[in-house]
Motif scaffolding. Structure first.
Motif, PDB file in Angstrom:
ATOM      1  N   THR A  42      47.644  41.280  49.820  1.00 26.71           N
ATOM      2  CA  THR A  42      48.882  41.040  49.075  1.00 26.71           C
ATOM      3  C   THR A  42      49.096  42.067  47.972  1.00 26.71           C
ATOM      4  O   THR A  42      49.890  41.840  47.071  1.00 26.71           O
ATOM      5  CB  THR A  42      48.855  39.631  48.447  1.00 26.71           C
ATOM      6  N   CYS A  43      48.433  43.194  48.040  1.00 23.07           N
ATOM      7  CA  CYS A  43      48.572  44.203  46.992  1.00 23.07           C
ATOM      8  C   CYS A  43      49.921  44.905  47.117  1.00 23.07           C
ATOM      9  O   CYS A  43      50.329  45.308  48.221  1.00 23.07           O
ATOM     10  CB  CYS A  43      47.440  45.224  47.072  1.00 23.07           C
ATOM     11  N   THR A  44      50.600  45.051  46.001  1.00 23.04           N
ATOM     12  CA  THR A  44      51.907  45.722  45.965  1.00 23.04           C
ATOM     13  C   THR A  44      51.860  46.971  45.091  1.00 23.04           C
ATOM     14  O   THR A  44      52.907  47.456  44.662  1.00 23.04           O
ATOM     15  CB  THR A  44      52.971  44.757  45.425  1.00 23.04           C
ATOM     16  N   GLY A  45      50.659  47.475  44.832  1.00 19.42           N
ATOM     17  CA  GLY A  45      50.507  48.654  43.987  1.00 19.42           C
ATOM     18  C   GLY A  45      50.865  49.928  44.718  1.00 19.42           C
ATOM     19  O   GLY A  45      51.326  49.924  45.872  1.00 19.42           O
ATOM     20  N   PRO A  46      50.668  51.073  44.058  1.00 18.20           N
ATOM     21  CA  PRO A  46      50.983  52.360  44.698  1.00 18.20           C
ATOM     22  C   PRO A  46      50.075  52.626  45.896  1.00 18.20           C
ATOM     23  O   PRO A  46      48.875  52.338  45.866  1.00 18.20           O
ATOM     24  CB  PRO A  46      50.753  53.373  43.568  1.00 18.20           C
ATOM     25  N   LYS A  47      50.664  53.164  46.946  1.00 23.74           N
ATOM     26  CA  LYS A  47      49.960  53.505  48.193  1.00 23.74           C
ATOM     27  C   LYS A  47      49.261  52.294  48.797  1.00 23.74           C
ATOM     28  O   LYS A  47      48.161  52.396  49.341  1.00 23.74           O
ATOM     29  CB  LYS A  47      48.952  54.629  47.931  1.00 23.74           C
ATOM     30  N   SER A  48      49.908  51.137  48.668  1.00 26.51           N
ATOM     31  CA  SER A  48      49.304  49.928  49.233  1.00 26.51           C
ATOM     32  C   SER A  48      49.328  49.936  50.765  1.00 26.51           C
ATOM     33  O   SER A  48      48.469  49.325  51.415  1.00 26.51           O
ATOM     34  CB  SER A  48      50.026  48.682  48.712  1.00 26.51           C
ATOM     35  N   ARG A  49      50.287  50.633  51.360  1.00 24.42           N
ATOM     36  CA  ARG A  49      50.347  50.684  52.823  1.00 24.42           C
ATOM     37  C   ARG A  49      49.180  51.469  53.403  1.00 24.42           C
ATOM     38  O   ARG A  49      48.686  51.152  54.486  1.00 24.42           O
ATOM     39  CB  ARG A  49      51.660  51.323  53.255  1.00 24.42           C
ATOM     40  N   LEU A  50      48.725  52.483  52.684  1.00 20.93           N
ATOM     41  CA  LEU A  50      47.586  53.263  53.169  1.00 20.93           C
ATOM     42  C   LEU A  50      46.302  52.460  53.124  1.00 20.93           C
ATOM     43  O   LEU A  50      45.361  52.744  53.877  1.00 20.93           O
ATOM     44  CB  LEU A  50      47.433  54.542  52.336  1.00 20.93           C
ATOM     45  N   ARG A  51      46.243  51.480  52.234  1.00 19.02           N
ATOM     46  CA  ARG A  51      45.051  50.632  52.118  1.00 19.02           C
ATOM     47  C   ARG A  51      45.217  49.293  52.823  1.00 19.02           C
ATOM     48  O   ARG A  51      44.414  48.391  52.608  1.00 19.02           O
ATOM     49  CB  ARG A  51      44.741  50.379  50.634  1.00 19.02           C
ATOM     50  N   SER A  52      46.271  49.145  53.628  1.00 20.90           N
ATOM     51  CA  SER A  52      46.573  47.882  54.320  1.00 20.90           C
ATOM     52  C   SER A  52      46.712  46.740  53.325  1.00 20.90           C
ATOM     53  O   SER A  52      46.300  45.601  53.592  1.00 20.90           O
ATOM     54  CB  SER A  52      45.478  47.544  55.351  1.00 20.90           C
ATOM     55  N   ALA A  53      47.276  47.040  52.157  1.00 22.32           N
ATOM     56  CA  ALA A  53      47.535  46.057  51.089  1.00 22.32           C
ATOM     57  C   ALA A  53      46.265  45.391  50.577  1.00 22.32           C
ATOM     58  O   ALA A  53      46.313  44.276  50.044  1.00 22.32           O
ATOM     59  CB  ALA A  53      48.528  44.996  51.561  1.00 22.32           C
ATOM     60  N   MET A  54      45.123  46.050  50.695  1.00 20.70           N
ATOM     61  CA  MET A  54      43.873  45.529  50.154  1.00 20.70           C
ATOM     62  C   MET A  54      43.802  45.841  48.652  1.00 20.70           C
ATOM     63  O   MET A  54      44.278  46.873  48.190  1.00 20.70           O
ATOM     64  CB  MET A  54      42.680  46.146  50.870  1.00 20.70           C
ATOM     65  N   HIS A  55      43.174  44.917  47.904  1.00 17.03           N
ATOM     66  CA  HIS A  55      43.081  45.045  46.451  1.00 17.03           C
ATOM     67  C   HIS A  55      41.873  45.880  46.042  1.00 17.03           C
ATOM     68  O   HIS A  55      40.865  45.957  46.765  1.00 17.03           O
ATOM     69  CB  HIS A  55      42.986  43.661  45.800  1.00 17.03           C
ATOM     70  N   ASP A  56      41.980  46.494  44.889  1.00 15.30           N
ATOM     71  CA  ASP A  56      40.890  47.255  44.273  1.00 15.30           C
ATOM     72  C   ASP A  56      40.375  46.445  43.092  1.00 15.30           C
ATOM     73  O   ASP A  56      40.933  46.492  41.993  1.00 15.30           O
ATOM     74  CB  ASP A  56      41.391  48.624  43.825  1.00 15.30           C
ATOM     75  N   TRP A  57      39.308  45.683  43.288  1.00 18.01           N
ATOM     76  CA  TRP A  57      38.859  44.701  42.308  1.00 18.01           C
ATOM     77  C   TRP A  57      38.028  45.342  41.214  1.00 18.01           C
ATOM     78  O   TRP A  57      37.157  46.178  41.477  1.00 18.01           O
ATOM     79  CB  TRP A  57      38.053  43.593  42.990  1.00 18.01           C
ATOM     80  N   ARG A  58      38.329  44.906  39.981  1.00 24.48           N
ATOM     81  CA  ARG A  58      37.586  45.332  38.798  1.00 24.48           C
ATOM     82  C   ARG A  58      37.374  44.121  37.899  1.00 24.48           C
ATOM     83  O   ARG A  58      37.948  43.065  38.113  1.00 24.48           O
ATOM     84  CB  ARG A  58      38.350  46.429  38.048  1.00 24.48           C
ATOM     85  N   LYS A  59      36.568  44.296  36.871  1.00 23.09           N
ATOM     86  CA  LYS A  59      36.293  43.196  35.952  1.00 23.09           C
ATOM     87  C   LYS A  59      37.505  42.949  35.058  1.00 23.09           C
ATOM     88  O   LYS A  59      38.099  43.879  34.525  1.00 23.09           O
ATOM     89  CB  LYS A  59      35.063  43.522  35.096  1.00 23.09           C
ATOM     90  N   GLY A  60      37.870  41.651  34.900  1.00 21.65           N
ATOM     91  CA  GLY A  60      39.023  41.281  34.096  1.00 21.65           C
ATOM     92  C   GLY A  60      38.629  40.622  32.789  1.00 21.65           C
ATOM     93  O   GLY A  60      37.442  40.453  32.471  1.00 21.65           O
ATOM     94  N   GLY A  61      39.653  40.238  32.033  1.00 20.39           N
ATOM     95  CA  GLY A  61      39.445  39.620  30.724  1.00 20.39           C
ATOM     96  C   GLY A  61      40.475  38.545  30.445  1.00 20.39           C
ATOM     97  O   GLY A  61      41.142  38.022  31.343  1.00 20.39           O
TER      98      GLY A  61
END
Length: 426
Positions: free
Chosen positions: A145-164
């Motif tokens: 469900t990723c809607t970020g830049p170049k999401s189509r190249l990543r098949s809409a996969m998320h890039d997970w990082r630590k949140g706050g």
């Protein structure tokens, strides 16, 4: 043979008449009503995905009602060009019964941020580095469900990082108004002069909260409306009297607090000092503290939402129909900063309309995870997963009970199949 056919038809006719009588008795007024609890929480489904950026947000009040209301106000101005505004807060005065609510909301917000800052250190929070998606688990989900830049190249996969904490709850900012009635709009040239504060804090200030850092004008007499323009003929009050009144009111109202937030909760300092970053490493005493902190934080969240809804019934909050910009006050600002759809036709101005509680707070719905140590959520099984606000999901994993209004949204009664059972599910 003919007798058997006649008998069967008669028996069928008797059954039909019996069903008709029962249906009539159900529809009659004398039939007792079924025992349905009045306080039953309504069903709420999983929030729909983000709307198209080119479409406008739905109006809270229908357009026909707004047009009729504008016509009535125009007729009233023609009939009486000069009149005194009687109802607060349109006349510049405070609503007395909402002053206490404003202090409760501000206190609940402080308690919420304090609790979240401690829960985030123990319970894992992940955010996508390319979009606004948030996930509460040790492993990020695999739902595309990723809607970020170049999401189509990543098949809409998320890039997970630590949140706050900022990823769990979002407080949009707006411009602070010193005089919400006399000067309700901020010009484009004043964008660097007027301070921006969280919209929920500005709503509390306009409803009666006094903060030294953000002064505001308090009136003692209502204003006049002359041909649609606001005129203030109030005499100037001495500064000493106003300061004395404000300090006296602050001293009395600072002690007001809700029954939900009066019970003290022990801070989870031992978890931070011992560098405990996994829930399985907690002892029974630490789990009890964490459970109490989660319940206290969840109570603060509901206290803030309920109080903000009450204030928004009287005090106007506007939002842009195409972007998340929010402004608390009778009118929106005049800044040419909108970059959403169709902003060229508006010369960069925002398309202001009535805001909702989601525009003011931003709950940030996340996928519900039953076990933090379990496998990642599968994209093929996303229709079986539920959602909840990130604050609610975080407090539930801390040990707080599940709120009734989010049970249906979280789909707790749905058993999702395993990964090897995807092909067997219809």
């Amino acid at each position: 043979m003919r007798a058997i056919v006649i008998y069967s038809q008669l028996s069928l006719l008797k059954r039909l008449t019996h069903r008709l009588n029962t249906s009539l008795s159900f529809s009659s007024k004398s039939w007792p009503a079924t025992d349905v609890p009045d306080d039953e929480t309504p069903y709420s489904d999983v929030p729909k995905p983000r709307r198209s950026k080119s479409k406008r947000k739905p109006y809270v009040t229908p357009m026909k009602v707004l047009i009729e209301r504008a016509k009535k106000e125009k007729e009233a101005r023609k009939a009486q060009p000069c009149r005194v505004l009687e109802e607060p807060p349109e006349n510049g005065l405070l609503v007395p019964e909402l002053v206490e609510v404003a202090h409760r909301v501000y206190q609940a917000r402080s308690s919420l941020l304090s609790g979240l800052s401690q829960l985030v250190r123990v319970i894992p929070v992940l955010r996508c580095g390319l979009c606004n998606e948030v996930h509460i688990s040790y492993v990020g989900h695999e739902i595309r469900t990723c809607t970020g830049p170049k999401s189509r190249l990543r098949s809409a996969m998320h890039d997970w990082r630590k949140g706050g904490v900022r990823d769990v709850v979002f407080f949009p900012k707006c411009f602070h108004l010193y005089d919400r009635v006399g000067k309700p709009r901020v010009g484009h040239d004043e964008r660097f002069i007027v301070p921006r504060i969280p919209a929920i804090v500005e709503l509390c200030i306009q409803a009666g909260l006094d903060l030294e850092k953000y002064p505001t004008k308090r009136r003692t007499k209502p204003v006049y409306c002359i041909e649609g323009r606001i005129a203030d003929f109030e005499s100037v009050v001495e500064e000493d009297e106003t300061k004395r009144k404000c300090s006296f009111e602050n001293g009395n109202l600072s002690m007001i607090s809700s029954s939900m937030l009066t019970n003290p909760v022990e801070k989870v300092q031992t978890l931070v000092e011992n560098n405990i970053s996994h829930l399985d490493e907690l002892s029974d005493e630490e789990r009890n503290r964490l459970r109490g902190l989660g319940k206290h934080t969840l109570d603060s969240w509901f206290e803030m939402i309920s109080g903000a809804k009450k204030i928004m019934e009287k005090y106007v909050v506007n939002t842009c129909g195409y972007c998340p910009e929010v402004q608390v006050g009778p009118k929106g600002h005049k800044l040419r900063m909108c970059k959403a759809s169709k902003h060229q036709s508006r010369n960069g101005l925002h398309a202001w309309q009535e805001a909702t509680i989601d525009d003011l707070l931003g709950p940030n719905y996340v996928w519900h995870v039953e076990d933090l140590n379990g496998p990642a959520l599968n994209n093929n099984l996303k229709r079986y997963y539920g959602k909840a606000p990130a604050v609610v999901e975080l407090c539930i994993h801390a040990g707080a009970p599940v709120p009734d209004q989010y049970r249906s949204m979280m789909r707790l009664d749905v058993v999702s199949p395993d990964r090897d059972e995807v092909d067997l599910v219809a």
